[in-house]
Structure formats: C-alpha cells, structure tokens
Design a protein around this motif. Structure first.
Motif, PDB file in Angstrom:
ATOM      1  N   ASN A   1       0.865  -1.187   0.000  1.00  0.00           N
ATOM      2  CA  ASN A   1       0.000   0.000   0.000  1.00  0.00           C
ATOM      3  C   ASN A   1       0.898   1.232   0.000  1.00  0.00           C
ATOM      4  O   ASN A   1       1.513   1.560   1.006  1.00  0.00           O
ATOM      5  CB  ASN A   1      -0.910  -0.020   1.218  1.00  0.00           C
ATOM      6  N   CYS A   2       0.964   1.869  -1.130  1.00  0.00           N
ATOM      7  CA  CYS A   2       1.932   2.947  -1.315  1.00  0.00           C
ATOM      8  C   CYS A   2       1.336   4.299  -0.941  1.00  0.00           C
ATOM      9  O   CYS A   2       1.594   4.824   0.116  1.00  0.00           O
ATOM     10  CB  CYS A   2       2.445   2.932  -2.743  1.00  0.00           C
ATOM     11  N   ALA A   3       0.535   4.853  -1.821  1.00  0.00           N
ATOM     12  CA  ALA A   3      -0.087   6.143  -1.502  1.00  0.00           C
ATOM     13  C   ALA A   3      -1.599   5.998  -1.630  1.00  0.00           C
ATOM     14  O   ALA A   3      -2.144   4.911  -1.509  1.00  0.00           O
ATOM     15  CB  ALA A   3       0.469   7.251  -2.393  1.00  0.00           C
ATOM     16  N   GLY A   4      -2.281   7.079  -1.879  1.00  0.00           N
ATOM     17  CA  GLY A   4      -3.740   7.054  -1.949  1.00  0.00           C
ATOM     18  C   GLY A   4      -4.269   8.458  -2.019  1.00  0.00           C
ATOM     19  O   GLY A   4      -3.663   9.345  -2.628  1.00  0.00           O
ATOM     20  N   GLY A   5      -5.383   8.715  -1.356  1.00  0.00           N
ATOM     21  CA  GLY A   5      -5.959  10.051  -1.340  1.00  0.00           C
ATOM     22  C   GLY A   5      -7.198  10.105  -0.484  1.00  0.00           C
ATOM     23  O   GLY A   5      -7.883   9.095  -0.282  1.00  0.00           O
TER      24      GLY A   5
ATOM     25  N   CYS B   1      -3.963   2.479  -2.116  1.00  0.00           N
ATOM     26  CA  CYS B   1      -3.635   1.862  -3.398  1.00  0.00           C
ATOM     27  C   CYS B   1      -2.542   0.799  -3.266  1.00  0.00           C
ATOM     28  O   CYS B   1      -1.519   1.032  -2.611  1.00  0.00           O
ATOM     29  CB  CYS B   1      -3.150   2.926  -4.383  1.00  0.00           C
ATOM     30  N   GLU B   2      -2.752  -0.336  -3.922  1.00  0.00           N
ATOM     31  CA  GLU B   2      -1.731  -1.375  -3.978  1.00  0.00           C
ATOM     32  C   GLU B   2      -0.791  -1.115  -5.155  1.00  0.00           C
ATOM     33  O   GLU B   2      -1.224  -1.005  -6.303  1.00  0.00           O
ATOM     34  CB  GLU B   2      -2.370  -2.745  -4.163  1.00  0.00           C
ATOM     35  N   GLU B   3       0.501  -1.069  -4.851  1.00  0.00           N
ATOM     36  CA  GLU B   3       1.510  -0.871  -5.894  1.00  0.00           C
ATOM     37  C   GLU B   3       2.122  -2.231  -6.246  1.00  0.00           C
ATOM     38  O   GLU B   3       3.282  -2.525  -5.959  1.00  0.00           O
ATOM     39  CB  GLU B   3       2.596   0.104  -5.423  1.00  0.00           C
ATOM     40  N   THR B   4       1.316  -3.067  -6.870  1.00  0.00           N
ATOM     41  CA  THR B   4       1.737  -4.404  -7.277  1.00  0.00           C
ATOM     42  C   THR B   4       0.691  -4.951  -8.224  1.00  0.00           C
ATOM     43  O   THR B   4      -0.438  -4.456  -8.259  1.00  0.00           O
ATOM     44  CB  THR B   4       1.885  -5.340  -6.062  1.00  0.00           C
ATOM     45  N   THR B   5       1.067  -5.962  -8.993  1.00  0.00           N
ATOM     46  CA  THR B   5       0.089  -6.638  -9.861  1.00  0.00           C
ATOM     47  C   THR B   5       0.228  -8.153  -9.724  1.00  0.00           C
ATOM     48  O   THR B   5       0.011  -8.893 -10.679  1.00  0.00           O
ATOM     49  CB  THR B   5       0.282  -6.222 -11.336  1.00  0.00           C
ATOM     50  N   LEU B   6       0.558  -8.624  -8.532  1.00  0.00           N
ATOM     51  CA  LEU B   6       0.651 -10.058  -8.306  1.00  0.00           C
ATOM     52  C   LEU B   6      -0.719 -10.715  -8.445  1.00  0.00           C
ATOM     53  O   LEU B   6      -1.742 -10.127  -8.092  1.00  0.00           O
ATOM     54  CB  LEU B   6       1.222 -10.338  -6.918  1.00  0.00           C
TER      55      LEU B   6
ATOM     56  N   HIS C   1      -3.996  -8.989  -6.787  1.00  0.00           N
ATOM     57  CA  HIS C   1      -3.675  -7.723  -6.154  1.00  0.00           C
ATOM     58  C   HIS C   1      -3.428  -6.657  -7.224  1.00  0.00           C
ATOM     59  O   HIS C   1      -3.243  -6.945  -8.392  1.00  0.00           O
ATOM     60  CB  HIS C   1      -2.443  -7.873  -5.260  1.00  0.00           C
ATOM     61  N   GLY C   2      -3.440  -5.389  -6.758  1.00  0.00           N
ATOM     62  CA  GLY C   2      -3.281  -4.274  -7.677  1.00  0.00           C
ATOM     63  C   GLY C   2      -4.509  -3.388  -7.728  1.00  0.00           C
ATOM     64  O   GLY C   2      -4.790  -2.739  -8.742  1.00  0.00           O
ATOM     65  N   TYR C   3      -5.224  -3.320  -6.600  1.00  0.00           N
ATOM     66  CA  TYR C   3      -6.492  -2.603  -6.546  1.00  0.00           C
ATOM     67  C   TYR C   3      -6.443  -1.401  -5.597  1.00  0.00           C
ATOM     68  O   TYR C   3      -5.485  -1.193  -4.863  1.00  0.00           O
ATOM     69  CB  TYR C   3      -7.599  -3.551  -6.081  1.00  0.00           C
ATOM     70  N   VAL C   4      -7.548  -0.652  -5.614  1.00  0.00           N
ATOM     71  CA  VAL C   4      -7.785   0.442  -4.676  1.00  0.00           C
ATOM     72  C   VAL C   4      -8.824  -0.039  -3.662  1.00  0.00           C
ATOM     73  O   VAL C   4      -9.810  -0.695  -4.034  1.00  0.00           O
ATOM     74  CB  VAL C   4      -8.297   1.705  -5.406  1.00  0.00           C
ATOM     75  N   PHE C   5      -8.606   0.292  -2.384  1.00  0.00           N
ATOM     76  CA  PHE C   5      -9.526  -0.061  -1.308  1.00  0.00           C
ATOM     77  C   PHE C   5      -9.920   1.223  -0.565  1.00  0.00           C
ATOM     78  O   PHE C   5      -9.147   2.178  -0.521  1.00  0.00           O
ATOM     79  CB  PHE C   5      -8.865  -1.019  -0.319  1.00  0.00           C
ATOM     80  N   GLU C   6     -11.111   1.218   0.028  1.00  0.00           N
ATOM     81  CA  GLU C   6     -11.600   2.392   0.752  1.00  0.00           C
ATOM     82  C   GLU C   6     -11.640   2.114   2.251  1.00  0.00           C
ATOM     83  O   GLU C   6     -12.132   1.078   2.689  1.00  0.00           O
ATOM     84  CB  GLU C   6     -12.987   2.788   0.256  1.00  0.00           C
ATOM     85  N   VAL C   7     -11.100   3.070   3.031  1.00  0.00           N
ATOM     86  CA  VAL C   7     -11.036   2.942   4.485  1.00  0.00           C
ATOM     87  C   VAL C   7     -11.701   4.169   5.106  1.00  0.00           C
ATOM     88  O   VAL C   7     -11.208   5.292   4.954  1.00  0.00           O
ATOM     89  CB  VAL C   7      -9.577   2.842   4.978  1.00  0.00           C
ATOM     90  N   PRO C   8     -12.812   4.004   5.823  1.00  0.00           N
ATOM     91  CA  PRO C   8     -13.436   5.160   6.485  1.00  0.00           C
ATOM     92  C   PRO C   8     -12.514   5.737   7.551  1.00  0.00           C
ATOM     93  O   PRO C   8     -11.778   5.007   8.220  1.00  0.00           O
ATOM     94  CB  PRO C   8     -14.693   4.548   7.127  1.00  0.00           C
ATOM     95  N   ALA C   9     -12.540   7.056   7.699  1.00  0.00           N
ATOM     96  CA  ALA C   9     -11.783   7.718   8.768  1.00  0.00           C
ATOM     97  C   ALA C   9     -12.594   7.610  10.046  1.00  0.00           C
ATOM     98  O   ALA C   9     -13.628   8.249  10.193  1.00  0.00           O
ATOM     99  CB  ALA C   9     -11.526   9.176   8.411  1.00  0.00           C
ATOM    100  N   SER C  10     -12.131   6.786  10.973  1.00  0.00           N
ATOM    101  CA  SER C  10     -12.902   6.520  12.183  1.00  0.00           C
ATOM    102  C   SER C  10     -11.978   6.447  13.383  1.00  0.00           C
ATOM    103  O   SER C  10     -10.842   5.982  13.281  1.00  0.00           O
ATOM    104  CB  SER C  10     -13.668   5.202  12.044  1.00  0.00           C
TER     105      SER C  10
END
Length: 467
Positions: free
Chosen positions: A167-171, A181-186, A199-208
C-alpha cells in the motif's frame, strides 16, 4: 452535510487555499520559463538536530509519534514501511490519520503480527483480504492513528485494513474516507501458490476513531495496475489516478453514482488532443519534441477495456490506443478546480516533473469535448540540488507546495508563492525516503514518515513566518 459544506470541509482537510496556490502558479511560471530556477531560504537555514534525525529551520520542532514494532491499542504491532497518509478532523480537536504500509507478504520483520506472524490468529479473518492460505498472509494495509495536538500524543492506534500488498499512496475523499492503493500486480497463485487473491487494486477505508478492521473490498472497476495515488474532484466525485511505472499512464475513474465508488464506473486514460501516444517524460535520449513547460494542452480521454489486466498490460494497451505516457506518476493533490501530480523520474536528467491538470467545465460528461480539460507541465527543475525524485506531495494552507524526496538523503522541498524552491526538512538520521507528507486539517502540523526507519513524525513551527 450539504454539497457546498462538504466541499469546503474537503478543501480544508486537504490543507488548501486556492488563491494562495494560484499565486504560486503565477509566480513560478515565468521562473520556470526563463530557466532561472533558484534555491531560496524559505524558513531559513536548516539547523543540526541534536538527536541526529531531522534538521529543521530555527523555531521548528518535531516529535516522533509512532514507531514500527511498538504495540498498538488493538494488540497488534505498528507495521513498518509507512507511506502515504491522509488526515481528517476528529472529535474534540483530535486528528485522525490513516496511514499506508508498503509491505509485501514476506516482510515478516515489519508486519503487524510479529516476525513469525504469531499474532495473525487474532485477526478478524472475514475482514482480511488475502490470508495466504494461513501461512503467508499479505502484510500491507493501513493503520489509523488518533492524535491529540494539544498533548502531542497518539491516543489510539490500530490496524484498519489488512491483507493487501504494498500500500503505497492514496488520497482522501470529500465524504470522509481514505483510498489506499496497492503498488503491485501479483496474481492469485503467485508466491509459490500462496496468494489467494489478485492484487493491484484500490480499497476504501473510512476515517474513524473506533478501532476496527474494515472489510477489505477491492474497487475493481478502478482497474488493476501498479497504483500509486489518487485525488478526488469534490465537484464531480471523479477520481484521478497515478501509476508508478516508467511507462505509466494517467487515469480517471468516473463513478456511476457520485461518492459511491463500489457502485462501479468507467476507467479512462488521458491523451493529448491531436497528439496520439504523446511522450511527456522529456528524457534526453528520447526522440521527438519535448513536452512544453507552462503551456496548457487540451486533452481527451481514452476508454479502457479488460481493466483487470491479468497480464499487467493495461498501460500498454492504453498507450497503443493513444494515451500519453508518464515517468512514474506518484503523489497527487487536488486544489480549487485543479490538481497537481509528481512524476518521480521525469525530465531531462530524470530528476522529476510536476504536472498540473485543470478539468474541463463539462468534465466527464458526454459533451466534454466542447470544453476539454488541460494538462500543463508545471515544473521541471532539472537540477538535483533543487529537487530530486519528487514523490508524495501536498499543498500547504498558505499556498506552498511541499514535496517529499524519494532518496537516501532526502529533503522535504517547498515551492513558495514568490517562485523560490526551499528546503523545509532534511533526513540526516536514516538512509531512507520521506513519505506521506500531509498537513493536519487546521494546518498547524505537518506529518511525515521516514519510511525505512518506520517513523511517523509531527512537525510544528511558525508556518506564517518566512525568512
């Protein structure tokens, strides 16, 4: 929350003041065109740190608020390799920090479960993305910190996403979540058959502030590639995405339902209007015209298919369809009606570029061709004494652009509204990159990671006082 209030909150949380950064554009532009880039004093000379970790200007201070390997409140350990971060306003003045960890499945000594993964048995398996058949769980993901600026203490720290890789960066999003964001394509079956998921997807994490491992659901329609970072336009909910490849593309995702990314949408890649497969990298050994500095070029967007890309060829197919190519797209940040993103290896000496994109008035709509967006090469210093390997970036509340260098002797580099580059911080303690630089929602604290050392720091100082 109504749309206008939501948008104002999002801009505040992103540390943005549009007029200040427009001032940055107006002043930097002629400097870049003239080739007379200069290194200014910014907040003054960097002074030696008695602790030998972080040199800062006079009047500034830092505090290490998190270290890898230390126990968290949920019983797991602070993972290593901290990377991209987002900040959100919590209750009673607290700051919620969601932090990425760029870890692989075999990063045993840096994972949240101990060197032998002995703590893995305690994790909520239903929420964990890739258990690696119980023997090689994916150790990337995110942690969440609840920080009290009044005391300078972290009051809660916990694993908030698990089972992902690198998990490299995101927004941040306008609706109060972090996209990681996953920085891989395994692929599933890789690592000697141990991986259970692609792998190689974006995931959403609520701020909690509530310690909870969220269920890891990939947003598959945002594509599978070497993701780096994202930025969301608060007006449209369109998500812009960078790709950390030397021949990467610049993408956008138009959601079917604004603010509901899991409902699906359309993925596209940016192309320069009338210039099929344009190369923006400006490497000295490339043939063809250089991409111009400070000249806004109209764009169009190429539809992409087979976006799950099991052969990791999405960027190649996009380029063949006319999309522009970029040199390792990394950090990205949305301002008032415009966004900025860094290309770490771009430029004549491969020291880095910063691009600016202005969405069109009808961005993402069927008739957007009547008012297309524009892409501009905003800065390309070509001087490693000024800037090298720019990675994560953020915009300060007063308009300065702050860049983290990905280098063994990195600086946090600022660009001020009067056109000067300056050094804000110097890592003298560890041969490791800076990562994840981001301001607190009120702009009083700048959080940054020293990745290899597994440290998260809070920097405070007289931000309004320039030398």
């Amino acid at each position: 929350m109504n749309q206008s209030n939501s948008r104002r909150t999002f801009l505040k949380q992103g540390g943005l003041v549009a007029l200040g950064f427009m001032g940055l554009y107006q002043f930097v532009q002629p400097v870049a065109q003239a080739g007379n880039l200069r290194l200014g004093r910014g907040y003054g000379d960097l002074l030696p740190d008695p602790e030998g970790i972080l040199n800062l200007p006079r009047g500034f201070s830092y505090k290490i608020i998190s270290r890898s390997g230390q126990p968290m409140k949920d019983g797991f350990l602070v993972p290593g390799n901290p990377d991209g971060m987002g900040t959100f306003a919590g209750k009673n003045g607290r700051v919620i920090i969601v932090r990425n960890h760029e870890l692989s499945a075999d990063s045993f000594d840096k994972g949240p479960f101990g060197e032998g993964n002995q703590l893995f048995e305690k994790v909520a398996k239903r929420a964990f993305y890739d258990q690696g058949k119980g023997t090689l769980p994916s150790l990337g993901g995110t942690t969440t910190l609840v920080y009290n600026p009044a005391t300078g203490e972290v009051e809660n720290e916990f694993l908030s996403l698990g089972g992902t890789l690198r998990n490299c960066a995101g927004g941040i999003t306008p609706w109060g979540s972090w996209l990681t964001c996953e920085e891989t394509t395994l692929n599933a079956g890789d690592l000697e058959g141990q991986l259970e998921q692609d792998h190689g997807y974006v995931f959403e994490v609520p701020a909690s502030e509530v310690a909870k491992l969220v269920e890891a659901k990939p947003i598959k329609e945002m594509g599978r590639f070497n993701h780096e970072a994202v930025a969301v336009d608060p007006k449209t909910s369109i998500v812009y995405l960078t790709e950390d490849r030397g021949d990467g593309l610049f993408y956008r995702f138009i959601p079917t339902v604004p603010g509901k990314l899991h409902k699906g949408g359309k993925l596209q890649a940016l192309a320069i209007k009338g210039q099929k497969s344009r190369d923006t990298r400006n490497w000295k050994d490339l043939t063809g015209p250089k991409f111009p500095i400070n000249e806004g070029l109209e764009v169009e967007w190429v539809d992409l298919d087979e976006i799950d890309a099991p052969k990791d060829d999405l960027r190649h197919r996009g380029f063949e369809s006319g999309a522009a190519v970029f040199a390792r797209g990394e950090g990205i940040w949305f301002g008032e009606g415009e966004l900025y993103f860094a290309c770490t290896n771009g430029g004549e000496i491969s020291a880095g570029q910063i691009f600016k994109y202005i969405p069109g008035a009808k961005e993402g709509k069927k008739d957007e061709a009547t008012s297309p967006g524009k892409l501009e090469l905003f800065a390309e210093p070509n001087d490693r004494e000024i800037l090298k390997s720019c990675d994560n970036l953020a915009i300060a509340p007063w308009g300065d652009l702050l860049l983290c260098e990905d280098d063994k002797h990195p600086f946090v580099v600022g660009i001020s509204p009067d056109g000067e580059y300056y050094k804000l911080a110097e890592n003298v303690g560890f041969p490791s990159e800076f990562a994840g630089g981001v301001f607190s929602p009120d702009g009083s604290t700048y959080f940054v990671n020293i990745q290899g050392a597994g440290l998260t720091l809070a920097i405070m100082g007289p931000w309004a006082q320039k030398a």
